[in-house]
Design a protein around this motif. Structure first.
Motif, PDB file in Angstrom:
ATOM      1  N   CYS A  29       0.825  -1.209   0.000  1.00  0.00           N
ATOM      2  CA  CYS A  29       0.000   0.000   0.000  1.00  0.00           C
ATOM      3  C   CYS A  29       0.862   1.262   0.000  1.00  0.00           C
ATOM      4  O   CYS A  29       2.070   1.213   0.192  1.00  0.00           O
ATOM      5  N   VAL A  31       0.926   5.013   1.879  1.00  0.00           N
ATOM      6  CA  VAL A  31       0.411   5.906   2.913  1.00  0.00           C
ATOM      7  C   VAL A  31       0.969   7.298   2.665  1.00  0.00           C
ATOM      8  O   VAL A  31       2.183   7.473   2.500  1.00  0.00           O
ATOM      9  N   CYS A 196      -2.308   7.626  -3.068  1.00  0.00           N
ATOM     10  CA  CYS A 196      -2.332   6.989  -1.745  1.00  0.00           C
ATOM     11  C   CYS A 196      -3.543   6.080  -1.528  1.00  0.00           C
ATOM     12  O   CYS A 196      -4.645   6.363  -1.991  1.00  0.00           O
ATOM     13  N   ASP A 197      -3.317   5.018  -0.784  1.00  0.00           N
ATOM     14  CA  ASP A 197      -4.398   4.160  -0.305  1.00  0.00           C
ATOM     15  C   ASP A 197      -4.901   4.640   1.056  1.00  0.00           C
ATOM     16  O   ASP A 197      -6.080   4.524   1.364  1.00  0.00           O
ATOM     17  N   TYR A 198      -3.970   5.150   1.863  1.00  0.00           N
ATOM     18  CA  TYR A 198      -4.300   5.655   3.201  1.00  0.00           C
ATOM     19  C   TYR A 198      -3.742   7.069   3.343  1.00  0.00           C
ATOM     20  O   TYR A 198      -2.691   7.392   2.783  1.00  0.00           O
ATOM     21  N   ALA A 200      -2.719  10.029   6.284  1.00  0.00           N
ATOM     22  CA  ALA A 200      -2.482  10.385   7.684  1.00  0.00           C
ATOM     23  C   ALA A 200      -2.274  11.890   7.770  1.00  0.00           C
ATOM     24  O   ALA A 200      -1.389  12.426   7.107  1.00  0.00           O
ATOM     25  N   TYR A 210      -6.225   9.256  10.625  1.00  0.00           N
ATOM     26  CA  TYR A 210      -5.575   8.243   9.784  1.00  0.00           C
ATOM     27  C   TYR A 210      -6.673   7.336   9.258  1.00  0.00           C
ATOM     28  O   TYR A 210      -7.393   6.705  10.039  1.00  0.00           O
ATOM     29  N   GLU A 211      -6.830   7.301   7.939  1.00  0.00           N
ATOM     30  CA  GLU A 211      -7.956   6.576   7.379  1.00  0.00           C
ATOM     31  C   GLU A 211      -7.667   6.153   5.944  1.00  0.00           C
ATOM     32  O   GLU A 211      -6.846   6.776   5.252  1.00  0.00           O
ATOM     33  N   GLU A 212      -8.336   5.116   5.499  1.00  0.00           N
ATOM     34  CA  GLU A 212      -8.281   4.716   4.093  1.00  0.00           C
ATOM     35  C   GLU A 212      -8.883   5.845   3.250  1.00  0.00           C
ATOM     36  O   GLU A 212      -9.938   6.394   3.588  1.00  0.00           O
ATOM     37  N   LYS A 213      -8.201   6.192   2.166  1.00  0.00           N
ATOM     38  CA  LYS A 213      -8.631   7.341   1.366  1.00  0.00           C
ATOM     39  C   LYS A 213     -10.061   7.188   0.873  1.00  0.00           C
ATOM     40  O   LYS A 213     -10.874   8.124   0.994  1.00  0.00           O
ATOM     41  N   ARG A 215     -12.416   5.532   2.089  1.00  0.00           N
ATOM     42  CA  ARG A 215     -13.328   5.629   3.233  1.00  0.00           C
ATOM     43  C   ARG A 215     -13.614   7.090   3.567  1.00  0.00           C
ATOM     44  O   ARG A 215     -14.735   7.435   3.965  1.00  0.00           O
TER      45      ARG A 215
END
Length: 280
Positions: A29, A31, A196-198, A200, A210-213, A215
């Motif tokens: 992934c 971040v 990005c997947d996540y 922060a 801090y979260e999954e994009k 989401r």
């Protein structure tokens, strides 16, 4: 296996501190670490790489303790800082020769391909490179020894928009192999949003979100309404707001947006700006 695991990371300086950071980079992934200048992005990366020494907490890189076992995974890490640290008298060709003797998995062909793609002169001294050229050279070096983890600190900041797009494409190709992971910090949020997947958000040494994009897109919406309409929404559901004589703009949890108010998709930059303003 997670590429990076950070738990309870703390580091105090005279006028700044990294405050109890928890952060995970899942394998395969990307971040994105977003923050204003001075938020602690570079300090966090230096702590991960054990260049700066933490006060407390634990950091694992590719499953290894970053203090006791970092030597076991150095071959698997590619790093690009916001400044080039290559000797200024050397040129790209000579840098390649040096790195070939440092990394067991050095790939000359790949390195030369990147040098050509980035339009870098092989024999021109690095001291005569522009900042953007130095960044391209650092990226070429980091990508040419079969690293499993790339750590990039403001690596696109000195590049023009076209070259930034090309770098993002290269990084996307890199993570198509699920064994490859990236931690990338930047204040250019649009770059991170593409890759990005996540996400922060770092503010004053703390991770504020801090979260999954994807989401984030699902969770939050932007609304335009009157002050009276905004006052009827639970304050805990309002992530950030901007109120003026024309009315109010706010980022709100989608689940709590009244049915009679239309919502619009967020962008990550606006979410970050609103969150930071609310925390001031």
């Amino acid at each position: 296996m997670n590429a990076i695991e950070i738990k309870g990371l703390c580091k105090s300086y005279k006028d700044f501190k990294i405050d109890n950071i928890d952060l995970t980079l899942p394998g395969g992934c990307v971040v994105g670490l977003i923050g204003e200048n001075g938020a602690g992005k570079s300090t966090t990366i230096k702590l991960i790489l054990n260049i700066a020494f933490k006060d407390s907490g634990t950091i694992k890189i590719l499953g290894k303790d970053n203090e006791k076992e970092l030597d076991l995974v150095k071959e698997d890490i590619g790093v690009v800082f916001d400044e080039s640290y290559f000797p200024p008298e050397l040129n790209a060709k000579y840098i390649g020769k040096i790195l070939k003797n440092i990394y067991k998995n050095w790939n000359d062909e790949q390195y030369n391909d990147y040098i050509q793609k980035f339009g870098l002169p092989l024999k021109k001294p690095i001291k005569k490179y522009s900042k953007g050229m130095k960044m391209k050279l650092s990226i070429a070096a980091a990508m040419s020894h079969n690293a499993k983890l790339l750590i990039l600190d403001e690596a696109t900041s000195g590049l023009d928009p076209v070259m930034r797009d090309e770098i993002i494409d290269i990084l996307n190709d890199f993570t198509r192999d699920e064994e490859h992971s990236i931690l990338i910090s930047s204040h250019i949020v649009s770059d991170l949003e593409k890759i990005c997947d996540y996400i922060a958000f770092l503010n004053k040494g703390k991770i504020v979100l801090y979260e999954e994009k994807d989401r984030l897109y699902e969770q939050y919406g932007v609304i335009h309404c009157s002050q009276e309409e905004l006052d009827k929404i639970k304050p805990s559901s309002v992530i950030g707001k901007k109120v003026g004589s024309y009315g109010a703009e706010a980022i709100v949890l989608r689940s709590d947006i009244p049915s009679d108010i239309q919502s619009y998709p967020i962008d990550i930059e606006k979410l970050f700006i609103f969150m930071i303003k609310e925390s001031v």
